[in-house]
Design an enzyme around this catalytic site. Structure first.
Site, mmCIF file in Angstrom:
data_model
loop_
_atom_site.group_PDB
_atom_site.id
_atom_site.type_symbol
_atom_site.label_atom_id
_atom_site.label_comp_id
_atom_site.label_asym_id
_atom_site.label_seq_id
_atom_site.Cartn_x
_atom_site.Cartn_y
_atom_site.Cartn_z
ATOM 1 C CE1 TYR A 1 -25.165 11.326 -70.846
ATOM 2 C CE2 TYR A 1 -22.863 10.788 -71.232
ATOM 3 C CZ TYR A 1 -23.822 11.465 -70.519
ATOM 4 O OH TYR A 1 -23.455 12.281 -69.477
ATOM 5 C CB SER B 1 -20.267 13.725 -70.689
ATOM 6 O OG SER B 1 -19.709 12.444 -70.571
ATOM 7 C CD GLU C 1 -18.760 7.905 -72.284
ATOM 8 O OE1 GLU C 1 -18.850 7.519 -73.457
ATOM 9 O OE2 GLU C 1 -18.239 7.232 -71.380
#
Length: 325
Positions: free
Chosen positions: A151, A127, A129
């Site tokens: 996460y 991701s 992120e």
């Protein structure tokens, strides 16, 4: 006939990937949580139209025994590990389950492949992120990770697990560092779907306001169906590698809101309320990906543009709500 195993088959990406693999002649298997069998109308809705063409296996990412059993039984040629606790805001509320599920789940799948199907090609859903507030924009495969959420941290760990299994055990393991990708199949807890669903309700007189958090956060938003093609392409290469998948363009949440409201002919400022309670504890300001490596090595590039994707999502929510009135 090739066999593919998809963890997270009932999600947005899992459903589009299933369709793609079926079109290419694969035998498609997927893992699901047992609770999905108790509420199939809601939890299997994204794959309801292909249920007779896929083979589902109840499993838990938190149970190595269940993952091991499925890998042993299916003996897949390709494994796409998409399942995760993927809602970033929730990861702040329950960081323990997010980290345990995401890290252990990835480790369990890789270990089972190593033991029972060492020739299976493995894809890990990384991701953007993972980059957090990176010092460079755009971000590419060499940009250092600086995650800003549980996460993101869990995805960084999964990335390194996949790379370690590739280097230590010669598993064909690829990491896809996917930037935000949306579609009409996006979950309602995500801000993009919250926006389009909220706008559809306002347009139809079912709501009078839309509460959102930080409108200035910028993201690189693509279309999910484009991105699952990139996943498949990674596993068709001669050698495993890591790839950023993105559009190279950023839009703020405010621009997403404006585009969606414009489509239905409404002024967003008349309906949107900024609620600071919806802000993340640690915000990421701008994520924008450089997908030049994927374009060069995979021949991949995004097809659906930002405005077309937003319109598609609004149209779908309008039609859904009209049918349910």
């Amino acid at each position: 006939m090739k066999k593919a195993l998809i963890t997270g088959i009932t999600g947005q990406d899992g459903s589009y990937l299933s369709e793609l693999l079926l079109e290419k002649g694969y035998e498609v298997h997927g893992t699901i949580r047992r609770v999905a069998l108790e509420d199939p109308d809601r939890r299997l809705c994204r794959i309801s139209h292909i249920l007779d063409r896929v083979i589902l296996h109840p499993a838990s990412l938190e149970s190595y025994a269940s993952i091991f059993r499925i890998i042993d039984k299916v003996s897949p040629d390709e494994c796409y590990h998409l399942a995760a606790q993927s809602y970033v805001s929730y990861s702040f509320e329950d960081e323990f389950s997010t980290i345990n599920t995401n890290i252990n789940g990835t480790h369990f799948v890789l270990s089972a492949i190593k033991e029972k199907s060492p020739d299976c090609k493995f894809y890990f859903a990384g991701s953007s992120e993972m980059f957090g507030n990176a010092k460079e924009v755009p971000q590419n495969e060499n940009t250092p990770f600086q995650p800003r959420s549980p996460y993101g941290i869990s995805k960084v760990a999964g990335f390194h697990l996949a790379r370690n299994y590739r280097e230590a055990y010669e598993i064909f393991a690829c990491n896809g560092i996917l930037f935000n990708h949306e579609s009409p199949r996006r979950g309602f807890e995500f801000v993009t779907r919250k926006i389009t669903d909220g706008i559809a309700k306002i347009k139809l007189g079912l709501a009078s306001e839309l509460r959102l958090g930080n409108l200035e956060a910028k993201r690189d938003w693509g279309f999910s169906k484009d991105y699952v093609m990139a996943m498949w392409l990674m596993l068709q290469q001669d050698k495993p590698d890591d790839y950023v998948i993105a559009t190279g363009k950023t839009y703020s949440v405010r621009e997403f809101v404006e585009t969606a409201f414009d489509y239905v002919g409404l002024n967003w400022q008349d309906y949107v309320i900024v609620d600071e309670r919806l802000y993340r504890p640690a915000e990421i300001h701008e994520l924008r990906g450089d997908y030049s490596k994927a374009k060069k090595k995979l021949g991949w590039q995004p097809k659906v543009g930002f405005k077309d994707m937003v319109k598609m999502m609004v149209e779908t929510d309008l039609e859904r709500l009209k049918k349910n009135r």
